[in-house]
Motif scaffolding. Structure first.
Motif, PDB file in Angstrom:
ATOM      1  N   PRO A 199       0.794  -1.217   0.000  1.00 16.19           N
ATOM      2  CA  PRO A 199       0.000   0.000   0.000  1.00 16.19           C
ATOM      3  C   PRO A 199       0.834   1.277   0.000  1.00 16.19           C
ATOM      4  O   PRO A 199       0.358   2.330  -0.436  1.00 16.19           O
ATOM      5  CB  PRO A 199      -0.853  -0.109   1.260  1.00 16.19           C
ATOM      6  N   CYS A 200       2.087   1.181   0.443  1.00 17.20           N
ATOM      7  CA  CYS A 200       2.927   2.383   0.453  1.00 17.20           C
ATOM      8  C   CYS A 200       3.172   2.903  -0.965  1.00 17.20           C
ATOM      9  O   CYS A 200       3.338   4.108  -1.165  1.00 17.20           O
ATOM     10  CB  CYS A 200       4.247   2.126   1.168  1.00 17.20           C
ATOM     11  N   VAL A 201       3.138   2.026  -1.961  1.00 11.24           N
ATOM     12  CA  VAL A 201       3.323   2.454  -3.355  1.00 11.24           C
ATOM     13  C   VAL A 201       2.123   3.271  -3.817  1.00 11.24           C
ATOM     14  O   VAL A 201       2.271   4.378  -4.345  1.00 11.24           O
ATOM     15  CB  VAL A 201       3.558   1.238  -4.278  1.00 11.24           C
ATOM     16  N   VAL A 259       9.179   9.614  -0.772  1.00  9.70           N
ATOM     17  CA  VAL A 259       9.124  10.157   0.590  1.00  9.70           C
ATOM     18  C   VAL A 259       7.783   9.825   1.243  1.00  9.70           C
ATOM     19  O   VAL A 259       7.730   9.355   2.383  1.00  9.70           O
ATOM     20  CB  VAL A 259       9.374  11.684   0.592  1.00  9.70           C
ATOM     21  N   ALA A 260       6.689  10.053   0.516  1.00  9.17           N
ATOM     22  CA  ALA A 260       5.369   9.764   1.072  1.00  9.17           C
ATOM     23  C   ALA A 260       5.222   8.270   1.364  1.00  9.17           C
ATOM     24  O   ALA A 260       4.689   7.885   2.407  1.00  9.17           O
ATOM     25  CB  ALA A 260       4.279  10.231   0.119  1.00  9.17           C
ATOM     26  N   ALA A 298       6.851   3.646   7.458  1.00  9.41           N
ATOM     27  CA  ALA A 298       7.335   3.808   8.830  1.00  9.41           C
ATOM     28  C   ALA A 298       6.174   3.877   9.818  1.00  9.41           C
ATOM     29  O   ALA A 298       6.211   3.245  10.892  1.00  9.41           O
ATOM     30  CB  ALA A 298       8.207   5.060   8.938  1.00  9.41           C
ATOM     31  N   LEU A 299       5.138   4.611   9.471  1.00 10.22           N
ATOM     32  CA  LEU A 299       3.983   4.731  10.368  1.00 10.22           C
ATOM     33  C   LEU A 299       3.168   3.445  10.426  1.00 10.22           C
ATOM     34  O   LEU A 299       2.587   3.117  11.467  1.00 10.22           O
ATOM     35  CB  LEU A 299       3.101   5.906   9.943  1.00 10.22           C
ATOM     36  N   ALA A 300       3.128   2.707   9.310  1.00  9.70           N
ATOM     37  CA  ALA A 300       2.399   1.434   9.298  1.00  9.70           C
ATOM     38  C   ALA A 300       3.046   0.436  10.249  1.00  9.70           C
ATOM     39  O   ALA A 300       2.350  -0.395  10.848  1.00  9.70           O
ATOM     40  CB  ALA A 300       2.347   0.877   7.882  1.00  9.70           C
ATOM     41  N   GLY A 338       1.569   1.033  13.431  1.00 11.41           N
ATOM     42  CA  GLY A 338       0.115   0.930  13.429  1.00 11.41           C
ATOM     43  C   GLY A 338      -0.661   2.220  13.379  1.00 11.41           C
ATOM     44  O   GLY A 338      -1.816   2.252  13.794  1.00 11.41           O
ATOM     45  N   CYS A 339      -0.058   3.286  12.888  1.00 15.42           N
ATOM     46  CA  CYS A 339      -0.814   4.547  12.860  1.00 15.42           C
ATOM     47  C   CYS A 339      -0.700   5.282  11.525  1.00 15.42           C
ATOM     48  O   CYS A 339      -0.760   6.507  11.493  1.00 15.42           O
ATOM     49  CB  CYS A 339      -0.398   5.438  14.019  1.00 15.42           C
ATOM     50  N   SER A 340      -0.573   4.542  10.433  1.00 10.95           N
ATOM     51  CA  SER A 340      -0.457   5.187   9.117  1.00 10.95           C
ATOM     52  C   SER A 340      -1.710   5.970   8.753  1.00 10.95           C
ATOM     53  O   SER A 340      -1.635   6.988   8.056  1.00 10.95           O
ATOM     54  CB  SER A 340      -0.145   4.152   8.036  1.00 10.95           C
ATOM     55  N   CYS A 341      -2.868   5.535   9.249  1.00  9.60           N
ATOM     56  CA  CYS A 341      -4.112   6.228   8.900  1.00  9.60           C
ATOM     57  C   CYS A 341      -4.128   7.662   9.428  1.00  9.60           C
ATOM     58  O   CYS A 341      -4.800   8.530   8.855  1.00  9.60           O
ATOM     59  CB  CYS A 341      -5.323   5.464   9.399  1.00  9.60           C
TER      60      CYS A 341
END
Length: 158
Positions: free
Chosen positions: A43-45, A63-64, A70-72, A75-78
């Motif tokens: 999903p990072c792509v 970068v995004a 990193a946030l995933a 557990g807080c990428s959302c």
């Protein structure tokens, strides 16, 4: 040169999409099976591609995507990704549906990323080629209604 370009993300022809409406539903992931598979596996792509276009090149895909990754891991990428859904809604005056952006990204992140990717594609943007390539394409083809000043090389002055 292009990241500072004030050109907006193009809009579809007036009759193609009702004002304020998403072009596809949240759960229509299989409308684009290729993107669905990429988003499921990495999903990072998809997020990176969406973010680069939504930010008009000021944030790179890499970068995004890295920030997402990193946030995933904690557990807080959302908490990061939902703001891009809000920005996308602002670009096209889309309604906040079926519920708030944060809730959608917390509960259905992959579906939300796929929907946002499809929304950009359905409105004339190809997130997979990045902001700069889209801007160059719009310069060559007239941008689907976007009027941009020509780039003039500096010459001799009297």
């Amino acid at each position: 040169m292009y990241p500072n370009n004030p050109a907006p993300v193009p809009n579809p022809p007036a009759c193609a999409v009702p004002a304020g409406q998403w072009t596809t539903g949240l759960c229509d992931c299989f409308d684009d099976p290729g993107n669905c598979c990429i988003t499921f596996c990495c999903p990072c792509v998809t997020f990176g591609q969406n973010a680069e276009v939504i930010d008009k090149g000021t944030t790179s895909c890499g970068v995004a995507g890295f920030i997402y990754y990193a946030l995933a891991n904690i557990g807080c990428s959302c908490l990061y990704t939902f703001s891009y859904r809000s920005k996308l809604r602002g670009l096209y005056s889309l309604q906040e549906a079926p519920c708030g952006d944060l809730l959608i990204h917390c509960c259905c992140l992959s579906c939300a990323l796929c929907q946002e990717y499809r929304e950009l594609k359905n409105r004339g943007v190809d997130p997979s080629i990045g902001w700069q390539a889209n801007a160059e394409k719009w310069n060559r083809t007239g941008g689907g209604g976007i009027v941009m000043a020509p780039i003039v090389a500096p010459g001799m002055a009297r």
